[in-house]
Design a protein around this motif. Structure first.
Motif: not given
Length: 114
Positions: A86-112
């Motif tokens: 995802v291009d950091a130059e055009t990424l809004s703070d809100g969109a960054f939060d959404e991408w990161l939230s989905i990525a965090i949820e994905n990581a925590y959904s997997l067995p450690p």
């Protein structure tokens, strides 16, 4: 992938307080992990520009399309489903939060991992 320290710090500040946080050298740069699973990375492109790499998981490809402005990661000519640049130059703070939230949820959904 060259490390963009400013972008890496943005990820680090958000992820470091979370349970299971670690950093690991991967893809020629540094990746940020939760419970041993990649959440994201920050990089510069060979041709210039700055971008994040998020691992949101294959089951979240529809969310990636909804958020837009992303490029699927390819390695060896093969599309790596669930990984998006995802291009950091055009990424809004809100969109960054959404991408990161989905990525965090994905990581925590997997067995450690150990």
């Amino acid at each position: 992938m060259a490390v963009d320290e400013e972008l890496a710090m943005k990820l680090r500040e958000r992820l470091e307080p979370l349970q299971g946080f670690s950093e690991k050298k991967m893809f020629g740069g540094v990746c940020f992990m939760l419970n041993g699973h990649m959440v994201g990375a920050a990089s510069g492109r060979r041709e210039g520009g700055r971008r994040f790499l998020f691992r949101i998981g294959k089951e979240n490809d529809a969310a990636a399309e909804r958020l837009g402005a992303a490029e699927p990661m390819t390695q060896g000519g093969r599309k790596m489903r669930g990984f998006y640049f995802v291009d950091a130059e055009t990424l809004s703070d809100g969109a960054f939060d959404e991408w990161l939230s989905i990525a965090i949820e994905n990581a925590y959904s997997l067995p450690p991992k150990d």
